[in-house]
Design a protein around this motif. Structure first.
Motif, PDB file in Angstrom:
ATOM      1  N   GLN A  72       0.829  -1.209   0.000  1.00  0.00           N
ATOM      2  CA  GLN A  72       0.000   0.000   0.000  1.00  0.00           C
ATOM      3  C   GLN A  72       0.865   1.262   0.000  1.00  0.00           C
ATOM      4  O   GLN A  72       0.533   2.244  -0.659  1.00  0.00           O
ATOM      5  CB  GLN A  72      -0.940  -0.003   1.218  1.00  0.00           C
ATOM      6  N   GLU A 127       3.710   1.671  -1.421  1.00  0.00           N
ATOM      7  CA  GLU A 127       4.170   1.883  -2.792  1.00  0.00           C
ATOM      8  C   GLU A 127       3.041   2.426  -3.657  1.00  0.00           C
ATOM      9  O   GLU A 127       3.252   3.342  -4.444  1.00  0.00           O
ATOM     10  CB  GLU A 127       4.696   0.572  -3.387  1.00  0.00           C
ATOM     11  N   LYS A 128       1.855   1.837  -3.522  1.00  0.00           N
ATOM     12  CA  LYS A 128       0.711   2.316  -4.308  1.00  0.00           C
ATOM     13  C   LYS A 128       0.482   3.791  -4.056  1.00  0.00           C
ATOM     14  O   LYS A 128       0.245   4.568  -4.980  1.00  0.00           O
ATOM     15  CB  LYS A 128      -0.551   1.519  -3.951  1.00  0.00           C
ATOM     16  N   THR A 129       0.548   4.187  -2.787  1.00  0.00           N
ATOM     17  CA  THR A 129       0.334   5.589  -2.431  1.00  0.00           C
ATOM     18  C   THR A 129       1.417   6.468  -3.053  1.00  0.00           C
ATOM     19  O   THR A 129       1.126   7.532  -3.603  1.00  0.00           O
ATOM     20  CB  THR A 129       0.334   5.750  -0.901  1.00  0.00           C
ATOM     21  N   GLU A 146       0.808   6.726  -6.752  1.00  0.00           N
ATOM     22  CA  GLU A 146      -0.397   7.525  -6.967  1.00  0.00           C
ATOM     23  C   GLU A 146      -0.077   9.009  -6.802  1.00  0.00           C
ATOM     24  O   GLU A 146      -0.491   9.840  -7.608  1.00  0.00           O
ATOM     25  CB  GLU A 146      -1.447   7.088  -5.947  1.00  0.00           C
ATOM     26  N   ASP A 185       0.055   5.614 -12.961  1.00  0.00           N
ATOM     27  CA  ASP A 185      -1.139   4.782 -12.976  1.00  0.00           C
ATOM     28  C   ASP A 185      -0.890   3.421 -12.323  1.00  0.00           C
ATOM     29  O   ASP A 185       0.120   2.782 -12.586  1.00  0.00           O
ATOM     30  CB  ASP A 185      -1.571   4.587 -14.434  1.00  0.00           C
ATOM     31  N   GLU A 186      -1.848   3.024 -11.488  1.00  0.00           N
ATOM     32  CA  GLU A 186      -1.689   1.753 -10.768  1.00  0.00           C
ATOM     33  C   GLU A 186      -1.569   0.557 -11.705  1.00  0.00           C
ATOM     34  O   GLU A 186      -0.863  -0.409 -11.422  1.00  0.00           O
ATOM     35  CB  GLU A 186      -2.859   1.539  -9.799  1.00  0.00           C
ATOM     36  N   HIS A 187      -2.247   0.630 -12.858  1.00  0.00           N
ATOM     37  CA  HIS A 187      -2.173  -0.494 -13.795  1.00  0.00           C
ATOM     38  C   HIS A 187      -0.772  -0.662 -14.365  1.00  0.00           C
ATOM     39  O   HIS A 187      -0.353  -1.764 -14.690  1.00  0.00           O
ATOM     40  CB  HIS A 187      -3.189  -0.318 -14.920  1.00  0.00           C
ATOM     41  N   LEU A 210       1.855  -0.312 -12.702  1.00  0.00           N
ATOM     42  CA  LEU A 210       2.639  -1.042 -11.702  1.00  0.00           C
ATOM     43  C   LEU A 210       2.635  -2.526 -11.994  1.00  0.00           C
ATOM     44  O   LEU A 210       3.677  -3.173 -12.029  1.00  0.00           O
ATOM     45  CB  LEU A 210       2.086  -0.816 -10.294  1.00  0.00           C
ATOM     46  N   SER A 211       1.442  -3.058 -12.218  1.00  0.00           N
ATOM     47  CA  SER A 211       1.369  -4.499 -12.463  1.00  0.00           C
ATOM     48  C   SER A 211       1.788  -4.829 -13.888  1.00  0.00           C
ATOM     49  O   SER A 211       2.501  -5.805 -14.121  1.00  0.00           O
ATOM     50  CB  SER A 211      -0.027  -5.025 -12.157  1.00  0.00           C
TER      51      SER A 211
END
Ligand code: FES
Length: 112
Positions: free
Chosen positions: A58, A60-62, A65, A70-72, A74-75
């Motif tokens: 989380q 890293e996501k923050t 962001e 974009d979160e997509h 990341l994956s």
């Protein structure tokens, strides 16, 4: 002990549980870490090419962001913050931002 492989570079052995950003730096990769390893700047990001390290935290996501990444991505691009990864198994990475390819200072060394 686990091995870290840098795409286009070397493979080196690191002590179990060492932060990836420090493992890279101590092995001669001048990766950026401009917030000192606090999951804020995202300059320490790497693309994970191989290894079981795809679960983004989380924190890293923050960080991504807040930087408008974009979160997509990341994956899709398997991006991780190397300051948030503890090396507990073999991993192959492509560092994104280095002193050499950005002309920027690395930043304060993250804590162990
Ligand atoms: S996010 Fe700044 S050093 Fe990792």
């Amino acid at each position: 002990m686990p091995y870290v492989t840098v795409v286009g570079g070397e493979t080196f052995e690191v002590e179990m549980g060492k932060k990836l950003v420090l493992a890279l730096e101590d092995s001669g990769v001048n990766i950026l870490h401009q917030c000192g390893g606090n999951a804020r700047c995202t300059t320490c990001r790497v693309e994970v090419m191989d290894g079981n390290y795809l679960e983004v935290t989380q924190k890293e996501k923050t960080a991504f962001e807040n930087k408008g990444i974009d979160e997509h991505l990341l994956s899709d691009d398997c991006l991780r913050l190397s300051c948030q990864i503890l090396v507990n198994g073999d991993i192959t990475v492509r560092p994104i931002m280095t002193v050499e390819n950005t002309g920027k200072a690395a930043g304060p060394r993250p804590a162990d």
